[in-house]
Write an enzyme that holds these catalytic residues in place. Structure first.
Site, PDB file in Angstrom:
ATOM      1  N   TYR A 299      -9.830 -29.382  33.203  1.00 20.64           N
ATOM      2  CA  TYR A 299     -10.675 -28.193  33.342  1.00 20.64           C
ATOM      3  C   TYR A 299     -11.056 -28.117  34.819  1.00 20.64           C
ATOM      4  O   TYR A 299     -12.012 -28.720  35.264  1.00 20.64           O
ATOM      5  CB  TYR A 299     -11.901 -28.297  32.446  1.00 20.64           C
ATOM      6  CG  TYR A 299     -12.824 -27.102  32.534  1.00 20.64           C
ATOM      7  CD1 TYR A 299     -12.321 -25.815  32.758  1.00 20.64           C
ATOM      8  CD2 TYR A 299     -14.200 -27.246  32.392  1.00 20.64           C
ATOM      9  CE1 TYR A 299     -13.155 -24.724  32.840  1.00 20.64           C
ATOM     10  CE2 TYR A 299     -15.058 -26.161  32.461  1.00 20.64           C
ATOM     11  CZ  TYR A 299     -14.527 -24.909  32.684  1.00 20.64           C
ATOM     12  OH  TYR A 299     -15.368 -23.807  32.776  1.00 20.64           O
ATOM     13  N   ASP A 341      -7.189 -25.175  31.691  1.00 20.08           N
ATOM     14  CA  ASP A 341      -7.769 -24.041  32.414  1.00 20.08           C
ATOM     15  C   ASP A 341      -7.803 -24.420  33.890  1.00 20.08           C
ATOM     16  O   ASP A 341      -8.690 -25.139  34.342  1.00 20.08           O
ATOM     17  CB  ASP A 341      -9.181 -23.760  31.890  1.00 20.08           C
ATOM     18  CG  ASP A 341      -9.820 -22.554  32.577  1.00 20.08           C
ATOM     19  OD1 ASP A 341      -9.182 -21.966  33.482  1.00 20.08           O
ATOM     20  OD2 ASP A 341     -10.955 -22.206  32.220  1.00 20.08           O
ATOM     21  N   HIS A 447     -11.158 -17.065  26.083  1.00 16.40           N
ATOM     22  CA  HIS A 447      -9.802 -17.495  26.417  1.00 16.40           C
ATOM     23  C   HIS A 447      -8.947 -17.487  25.156  1.00 16.40           C
ATOM     24  O   HIS A 447      -9.463 -17.530  24.034  1.00 16.40           O
ATOM     25  CB  HIS A 447      -9.796 -18.919  26.996  1.00 16.40           C
ATOM     26  CG  HIS A 447     -10.275 -19.001  28.407  1.00 16.40           C
ATOM     27  ND1 HIS A 447      -9.441 -19.306  29.467  1.00 16.40           N
ATOM     28  CD2 HIS A 447     -11.509 -18.835  28.941  1.00 16.40           C
ATOM     29  CE1 HIS A 447     -10.149 -19.326  30.587  1.00 16.40           C
ATOM     30  NE2 HIS A 447     -11.404 -19.042  30.289  1.00 16.40           N
TER      31      HIS A 447
END
Length: 458
Positions: A299, A341, A447
């Site tokens: 992340y 991500d 998302h």
């Protein structure tokens, strides 16, 4: 008196003499004409003077004579414009035309989602005697929130799409949440579906960032259930129904026929972080070492609304991540990949409105972030989705909820699989990247999940 010689006579009304010509009959007429000229002449002069004085005091009166030459004005204006245009042409057209074109031309609006060809299948894998390993990544924007909305969200995702490894980002969990009996996370979440769970929680901030990985259990090769998890479920010692369910699922996992050794699908080691204190306090990294490859669930830090973390992200995090993955390559001698991500929209197809002015100052779309991501790719890595679908449009993984952009598909592609270039060598690599795509229909977060299919050879 002879008529040929003129005489001067007085009019009686004026002292000035008058001229008498030819006959005396015309005398009165001449006197009348003289008198009229004397009276009218000064009046005409007075009106002219007043007009002149008014014209001096009033601008409009001054412009009156100019109005009479409108045609000449128009001609003069046209000639000026022509000369200016000629000068601009000679200088390279600097003013009007390029400004209008530069504003409109670069901006795009791509909301239609192209159909993607299916590049890999289980049939192809069976023909090669290999196994298709499906890895999914999903930023859940708070795991507790998504499970509150739909307790079966993760189970539905892995079941419907036959996911082997599920990687989550932005779980926003603390260590205390994992063992909270009310939340039923560790030892419960995807336990019935046969997955081992690995969590990384932020310690620098509460309820911030965080990652998790769920790996499908492969019988004896899978991780054994921890003692704490068994003790928490007391009814499992007495409830026959639960025993049967667990036993049947365990037997199914063991009895599952695989074309490859099950050990190839289970991590040998799981570690957390990049090995640096400045990066590892937010639970952003989980690294899994499989026999044939190394995988990192990430992340990546957001640069912030005011780009306050832009320098940290591009100059420190990105560079340290690349160095870490390259060290893994040398250490283990197997291909590496990272996913998750990554908070960057790399190329123009990764943003529906790429080219809009405000995007240059928006996190994930700055020139620095795109250049930093390109530098990582230039080091021998590949954006899997763009490799397989270089011209695909409308495939995004993030949509702003505030703007309501999900339904019209006004999104960004921020979630990636970055593969070692060796994983594209189907002839020499035992782990080959075969396809990548999105699951936009999966709801619950701002998302959407993305998937990578790997061919695992025996």
């Amino acid at each position: 008196m002879p008529r040929s010689s003129p005489r001067l006579k007085s009019t009686g009304q004026d002292d000035k003499p008058t001229v008498e010509v030819s006959t005396p009959v015309l005398k009165d007429d001449i006197d009348d004409e003289v008198n009229t000229t004397r009276k009218t002449a000064p009046k005409k002069r007075k009106t002219a003077k007043t007009i002149d004085s008014e014209s001096e005091m009033n601008d409009e009166a001054v412009e009156r004579p100019k109005k009479q030459t409108k045609a000449t004005k128009q001609k003069a204006a046209k000639t000026k414009k022509k000369t200016e245009n000629d000068d601009n042409d000679a200088d390279g057209k600097e003013k009007e035309v390029p400004k209008k074109k530069s504003k409109k031309a670069p901006v795009q609006c791509i909301t239609e989602r192209d159909e993607l060809p299916k590049l890999w299948s289980d049939e192809k894998a069976k023909a090669n005697g290999s196994y298709t390993l499906k890895i999914a990544t999903w930023n859940v924007a708070g795991l507790r929130a998504i499970l509150k909305k739909d307790p079966h969200a993760l189970a539905t995702l892995v079941t419907n799409h036959n996911i082997d490894i599920l990687c989550l980002q932005e779980t926003k969990l603390q260590e205390s949440h994992l063992d909270d009996p009310k939340l039923q996370l560790r030892g419960h979440l995807l336990e019935e579906q046969g997955y081992d769970a690995y969590y990384s929680c932020a310690t620098a901030k509460k309820g911030y960032a965080g990652t998790a990985v769920f790996v499908k259990r492969r019988g004896a090769a899978g991780k054994k259930t921890a003692g704490k998890q068994q003790q928490m479920d007391i009814t499992s010692f007495f409830g026959k129904k639960k025993k049967k369910k667990n036993d049947s699922k365990a037997k199914a996992a063991v009895a599952e026929e695989l074309p490859v050794d099950p050990k190839l699908l289970v991590p040998e080691q799981v570690t957390y972080g990049l090995g640096a204190k400045k990066h590892d306090g937010e639970g952003r990294v989980i690294v899994l070492d499989f026999p044939g490859f190394t995988m990192a669930n990430l992340y990546v830090p957001n640069s912030g609304q005011k780009l306050e973390r832009l320098d940290y992200r591009t100059e420190e995090w990105d560079k340290d991540l690349l160095a870490f993955m390259q060290a893994k390559q040398k250490e283990r001698g197997v291909p590496v990949l990272w996913l998750g991500d990554l908070n960057v929209a790399h190329k123009h197809y990764e943003a529906y409105n790429f080219g809009a002015k405000h995007l240059d100052k928006q996190a994930g779309l700055t020139a620095q972030e795109r250049a930093s991501f390109q530098a990582q790719l230039d080091a021998g890595f590949v954006d899997a989705f763009r490799h397989f679908h270089p011209n695909a449009k409308g495939h995004y993984t993030y949509w702003s909820q505030r703007a309501g952009n999900r339904e019209p598909n006004k999104g960004l592609r921020l979630d990636y699989f970055v593969c070692d270039s060796k994983m594209l060598d189907a002839d020499n690599s035992k782990v080959v990247a075969r396809d990548s795509y999105m699951i936009p229909e999966q709801m619950g977060s701002d998302h959407g999940p993305a998937v990578l299919e790997l061919e695992i050879k025996p």
